[in-house]
Design a protein around this motif. Structure first.
Motif, PDB file in Angstrom:
ATOM      1  N   UNK A  21       0.924  -1.174   0.104  1.00  0.00           N
ATOM      2  CA  UNK A  21      -0.048  -0.107  -0.092  1.00  0.00           C
ATOM      3  C   UNK A  21       0.816   1.071  -0.075  1.00  0.00           C
ATOM      4  N   UNK A  22       0.196   2.212  -0.247  1.00  0.00           N
ATOM      5  CA  UNK A  22       0.828   3.442  -0.366  1.00  0.00           C
ATOM      6  C   UNK A  22       1.301   4.026   0.990  1.00  0.00           C
ATOM      7  N   UNK A  23       2.720   4.777   1.014  1.00  0.00           N
ATOM      8  CA  UNK A  23       3.089   5.452   1.857  1.00  0.00           C
ATOM      9  C   UNK A  23       2.769   7.040   2.044  1.00  0.00           C
ATOM     10  N   UNK A  24       2.482   7.671   3.057  1.00  0.00           N
ATOM     11  CA  UNK A  24       1.987   8.818   2.937  1.00  0.00           C
ATOM     12  C   UNK A  24       2.837   9.767   3.796  1.00  0.00           C
ATOM     13  N   UNK A  25       3.877  10.453   3.324  1.00  0.00           N
ATOM     14  CA  UNK A  25       4.767  11.159   4.465  1.00  0.00           C
ATOM     15  C   UNK A  25       4.070  12.239   4.903  1.00  0.00           C
ATOM     16  N   UNK A  26       2.783  12.353   4.815  1.00  0.00           N
ATOM     17  CA  UNK A  26       1.936  13.528   5.271  1.00  0.00           C
ATOM     18  C   UNK A  26       1.300  12.829   6.426  1.00  0.00           C
ATOM     19  N   UNK A  27       1.159  11.656   6.765  1.00  0.00           N
ATOM     20  CA  UNK A  27       0.745  10.929   7.683  1.00  0.00           C
ATOM     21  C   UNK A  27       1.825  10.587   8.818  1.00  0.00           C
ATOM     22  N   UNK A  28       3.286  10.785   8.591  1.00  0.00           N
ATOM     23  CA  UNK A  28       4.305  10.434   9.703  1.00  0.00           C
ATOM     24  C   UNK A  28       4.166  10.996  10.896  1.00  0.00           C
ATOM     25  N   UNK A  29       3.330  12.226  11.048  1.00  0.00           N
ATOM     26  CA  UNK A  29       3.344  12.798  12.372  1.00  0.00           C
ATOM     27  C   UNK A  29       2.276  12.303  13.295  1.00  0.00           C
ATOM     28  N   UNK A  30       1.310  11.237  12.482  1.00  0.00           N
ATOM     29  CA  UNK A  30       0.661  10.592  13.430  1.00  0.00           C
ATOM     30  C   UNK A  30       0.899   9.529  14.144  1.00  0.00           C
ATOM     31  N   UNK A  31       1.265   9.856  15.382  1.00  0.00           N
ATOM     32  CA  UNK A  31       1.975   8.658  16.089  1.00  0.00           C
ATOM     33  C   UNK A  31       1.764   8.814  17.591  1.00  0.00           C
ATOM     34  N   UNK A  32       2.078   7.794  18.425  1.00  0.00           N
ATOM     35  CA  UNK A  32       1.515   7.804  19.710  1.00  0.00           C
ATOM     36  C   UNK A  32       2.046   9.135  20.572  1.00  0.00           C
ATOM     37  N   UNK A  33       1.546   9.718  21.507  1.00  0.00           N
ATOM     38  CA  UNK A  33       2.066  10.851  22.152  1.00  0.00           C
ATOM     39  C   UNK A  33       2.736  10.484  23.535  1.00  0.00           C
ATOM     40  N   UNK A  34       2.123   9.294  23.860  1.00  0.00           N
ATOM     41  CA  UNK A  34       2.479   9.037  25.274  1.00  0.00           C
ATOM     42  C   UNK A  34       4.090   8.412  25.397  1.00  0.00           C
ATOM     43  N   UNK A  35       4.689   8.349  26.319  1.00  0.00           N
ATOM     44  CA  UNK A  35       6.235   7.886  26.250  1.00  0.00           C
ATOM     45  C   UNK A  35       6.217   6.347  26.425  1.00  0.00           C
ATOM     46  N   UNK A  36       7.386   5.710  25.944  1.00  0.00           N
ATOM     47  CA  UNK A  36       7.422   4.342  25.887  1.00  0.00           C
ATOM     48  C   UNK A  36       7.165   3.714  27.323  1.00  0.00           C
ATOM     49  N   UNK A  37       7.844   4.457  28.313  1.00  0.00           N
ATOM     50  CA  UNK A  37       7.333   4.281  29.631  1.00  0.00           C
ATOM     51  C   UNK A  37       6.059   4.034  30.152  1.00  0.00           C
ATOM     52  N   UNK A  38       5.334   4.968  29.757  1.00  0.00           N
ATOM     53  CA  UNK A  38       3.916   5.255  30.206  1.00  0.00           C
ATOM     54  C   UNK A  38       3.096   4.289  29.340  1.00  0.00           C
ATOM     55  N   UNK A  39       3.393   4.007  28.113  1.00  0.00           N
ATOM     56  CA  UNK A  39       2.732   2.594  27.373  1.00  0.00           C
ATOM     57  C   UNK A  39       3.076   1.421  27.906  1.00  0.00           C
ATOM     58  N   UNK A  40       4.424   1.184  28.530  1.00  0.00           N
ATOM     59  CA  UNK A  40       4.770  -0.004  29.035  1.00  0.00           C
ATOM     60  C   UNK A  40       3.965  -0.356  30.313  1.00  0.00           C
ATOM     61  N   UNK A  41       3.733   0.993  31.104  1.00  0.00           N
ATOM     62  CA  UNK A  41       2.918   0.569  32.325  1.00  0.00           C
ATOM     63  C   UNK A  41       1.498   0.378  32.068  1.00  0.00           C
ATOM     64  N   UNK A  42       0.909   0.852  30.950  1.00  0.00           N
ATOM     65  CA  UNK A  42      -0.564   0.640  30.858  1.00  0.00           C
ATOM     66  C   UNK A  42      -0.667  -0.781  30.193  1.00  0.00           C
ATOM     67  N   UNK A  43       0.334  -1.516  29.452  1.00  0.00           N
ATOM     68  CA  UNK A  43       0.063  -2.733  29.153  1.00  0.00           C
ATOM     69  C   UNK A  43       0.267  -3.790  30.494  1.00  0.00           C
TER      70      UNK A  43
END
Length: 751
Positions: A21-43
């Motif tokens: 599928x097509x890669x859209x550079x215009x969507x690169x900024x759509x990414x998780x905002x929480x830190x890796x540490x916060x995401x680890x804690x959530x899991x």
């Protein structure tokens, strides 16, 4: 050639060369905002909720550098002391990886209708590294309607459970529409509207989805202030939890739908009053739409989105739908392009990185208006890659295939599956097993994800498990093998009867292949009786009856499993729904042939035995209780007045859907209590009316019956009865009794 034209061509060439599928550079900024540490804690917290103390046997970590292309990945391995190490690029990736391990190595299962979490001890070892990855940038979830049909009365514990389910099933792009009316209230006050103008704009809680889409207003309202406060509180918690898992919530934006009071403040505004929606009159519909080209649109739109971003934060994706189930005033491509350009401008004025997520439903639902030129104009009014289109009903009506992949805009292949939150076994398993892969290999495909967009949930869990799993697959699954493993983990062990039963269901009732079929439970059981009902089935009922028999044979040793109890009730309910259709045909034939004794026999069995048995069956399981729906509604209230308002909303939505049955039975539910006091009462009146007509020699007149039955329907909404919120009776005893009575009947019908 304009700059936009050059970039369009370049992007399409790039898509052509891309392997999938097509890669859209215009969507690169759509990414998780929480830190890796916060995401680890959530899991880790999720695992504690899921498996309790056994969570200490899992070592989880999030490290976004594990992915170098924005695509989620998770790697799992065993340690020497029998722990499982799971490392992934996001919290969602890790949760999905752990759930994949629990499913395929521990034989476990999590669903809306119960969990099966007999985790083996010690944990089964992995040889080497188990790596799961998704070829899809986005895994989308939810439908604007589901916030009314399913989630309207949810409290935080129920939301927490749902967000856990999302994480386990790999969802990273969820719709987050709760609490938006509280912000609109502030915006309208700031603009100068008075309280009564605001009050009469919002509908009641059970109908907010259609108020938001400019279909209707006022009915079921006014919204109490406590509602706004409660929903706002919920939204803050929902967003925090979603983001902690690494999800990117989709927030609401302005579509042009405004209160009538705007005309008092801005008499020269370019406002159009829409025609009535569905069968409503202008007392509750005929919304006022502000032309996106009017400067006031930018003012209101940016004022609102500023509030959204200020209160809710942002992940830069916003949903709004300009022409949902309403025809635009002009088909001129120049106009349509200007509309989408203006809507997008109201987003970028506040958030320069905004991406517009739009439902593609309008292209399907109003295909006579939306021809290629019109579709292209609306989509191309937004720069390529700054809009994502939801191909909302792609399993039955894919739009990407006849729009050259949405004319270059990225899209998400979605399974809609359910309308109105109806009960009823249904699926399109062959279609969903092949559809996403066909979309990926489509020439110049711009697919960026797959999604699930049901109007209502908490039904047919097998379909959602398959669909969410396909997001992590590189090719279609072997459906027979897949469903055999599903049966084993849903009940915690292999059982030859249940494996056979599930194959019959999977390739029968769960495999609708009728072109463009809408799963709308048309069964006469849940529709207002008449001689013009739809008795057709898309499957062979013989397969259903055989599966029922196999379930009954397996039942004695499996009744301790909540997942099995649910499925036994659901399959038996489906059988009785089919048998109702048979008795309906008997009733109709007897009446038309003027055979009173046959009419009394068929009508008597239906009214005095089958429907009461169905009510007892449904009342024996907590997932099929009207009382639970009403109790959750009333629990949102601060006082009795609010409780009565919410109670009316809850009852009306699943029955009349409007003051006079405007969208009658659209959201029908087969629930204990509702079966007894609503559906059975209607059928009783129908049979009684037919008997009286035969007896007196008078013709049956549908319009006269409709007037009489409307009093029954309305009477249910205001009957004031409290319904049980806990299961009543023994499910096995009830189903066994029903089986002994009705299995021979079912077999006889097949001869």
């Amino acid at each position: 050639m304009s700059h936009r034209s050059i970039s369009s061509v370049t992007l399409l060439v790039f898509c052509l060369l891309a392997s999938v599928s097509c890669k859209f550079p215009s969507l690169d900024h759509i990414e998780p905002t929480a830190s890796d540490k916060a995401q680890t804690r959530a899991v880790y917290e999720l695992l504690k909720r899921l498996v309790g103390d056994r969570s200490s046997e899992f070592m989880v970590s999030v490290n976004r550098s594990l992915s170098n292309d924005s695509l989620d990945v998770c790697e799992l391995r065993s340690t020497k002391n029998n722990k499982i190490v799971a490392a992934g690029s996001t919290g969602v990736a890790v949760a999905s990886g752990v759930y994949n391990y629990l499913k395929y190595f521990c034989n476990c299962h999590v669903s809306w209708s119960g969990d099966q979490l007999d985790v083996p001890s010690p944990l089964p070892r992995l040889t080497g590294v188990l790596r799961i990855s998704s070829p899809h940038r986005f895994r989308y979830y939810q439908n604007v309607c589901a916030f009314s049909y399913s989630a309207v009365w949810w409290d935080w514990p129920r939301w927490e459970k749902e967000i856990d389910w999302m994480a386990l099933n790999g969802i990273n792009l969820p719709l987050a529409f709760t609490g938006q009316e509280a912000l609109w209230q502030e915006v309208y006050r700031a603009l100068g509207l008075n309280e009564s103008e605001i009050e009469e704009f919002f509908s009641g809680p059970a109908f907010l989805a259609w108020n938001r889409m400019a279909n209707m207003n006022k009915f079921g309202g006014p919204l109490p202030q406590s509602w706004h406060v409660n929903q706002l509180y919920l939204q803050f918690k929902i967003l925090e939890r979603m983001r902690n898992f690494g999800m990117m919530p989709v927030l609401p934006a302005f579509s042009g739908n405004v209160p009538k009071g705007i005309l008092r403040l801005y008499p020269k505004a370019n406002v159009t009053r829409l025609k009535p929606w569905a069968h409503f009159n202008c007392s509750f519909s005929c919304s006022y739409i502000l032309d996106p080209r009017d400067p006031l649109f930018l003012q209101i739109g940016s004022l609102y989105l500023s509030q959204v971003v200020k209160q809710f934060g942002t992940d830069h994706i916003y949903n709004t739908d300009t022409f949902n189930e309403m025809t635009p005033p002009s088909s001129d491509p120049v106009y349509l392009s200007a509309v989408s350009r203006s809507v997008f401008a109201s987003m970028t004025a506040v958030d320069p990185d905004a991406v517009w997520l739009m439902q593609g439903w309008l292209f399907f639902s109003d295909s006579t208006f939306w021809k290629p030129a019109q579709i292209q104009a609306l989509l191309r009014g937004v720069p390529l890659g700054r809009m994502i289109v939801l191909d909302l009903f792609a399993e039955a009506n894919p739009v990407f295939s006849y729009t050259e992949s949405f004319y270059g805009q990225p899209f998400i292949w979605c399974m809609l599956q359910n309308f109105g939150g109806n009960n009823g076994l249904f699926g399109t398993v062959e279609s969903i097993n092949s559809g996403p892969f066909q979309a990926m290999s489509f020439p110049n495909s711009t697919i960026v994800g797959i999604g699930m967009t049901p109007e209502g949930i908490e039904q047919n869990p097998v379909v959602y498990e398959l669909m969410s799993e396909l997001a992590w697959r590189k090719e279609p699954v072997n459906l027979a093998k897949w469903v055999s493993l599903y049966a084993a983990r849903r009940y915690g062990r292999m059982d030859a009867n249940l494996t056979a039963a599930w194959k019959l269901l999977f390739f029968g009732v769960y495999n609708c292949t009728v072109p463009h079929y809408k799963n709308h439970n048309h069964s006469p059981l849940v529709r207002r009786p008449s001689f013009h009902m739809n008795p057709d089935l898309w499957y062979d009922p013989a397969d259903l009856f055989e599966a029922w028999k196999l379930f009954m044979e397996a039942a004695p040793s499996l009744m301790s499993k909540e997942t099995f109890q649910y499925d036994l009730v659901d399959v038996t309910r489906q059988v009785l729904q089919v048998l109702t259709t048979y008795y309906y045909k008997d009733i109709a034939d007897a009446f038309h042939n003027k055979k009173m004794s046959e009419l009394l026999t068929a009508g008597g069995v239906l009214i005095y035995d089958l429907l009461p048995e169905l009510n007892r069956l449904l009342s024996s399981n907590s997932n099929f209780l009207l009382g639970s729906w009403l109790e959750r509604a009333r629990s949102m209230a601060l006082n009795e007045r609010e409780a009565q308002l919410y109670d009316m909303n809850a009852r009306n939505q699943v029955t009349l859907w409007g003051p006079s049955g405007e969208i009658l039975d659209y959201a029908n539910k087969e629930w204990g209590g509702l079966m007894e006091d609503y559906y059975a009462q209607r059928w009783g009146l129908f049979v009684q009316t037919l008997v009286e007509c035969l007896d007196s020699g008078q013709p049956y007149k549908q319009d006269i019956f409709n007037q009489a039955v409307f009093q029954v329907e309305k009477g249910f909404i205001y009957n004031g009865r409290k319904y049980p919120t806990k299961p009543q009776g023994d499910t096995y005893e009830i189903t066994y009794r029903i089986f002994l009575k009705y299995y021979p009947q079912a077999m006889k019908r097949l001869l």
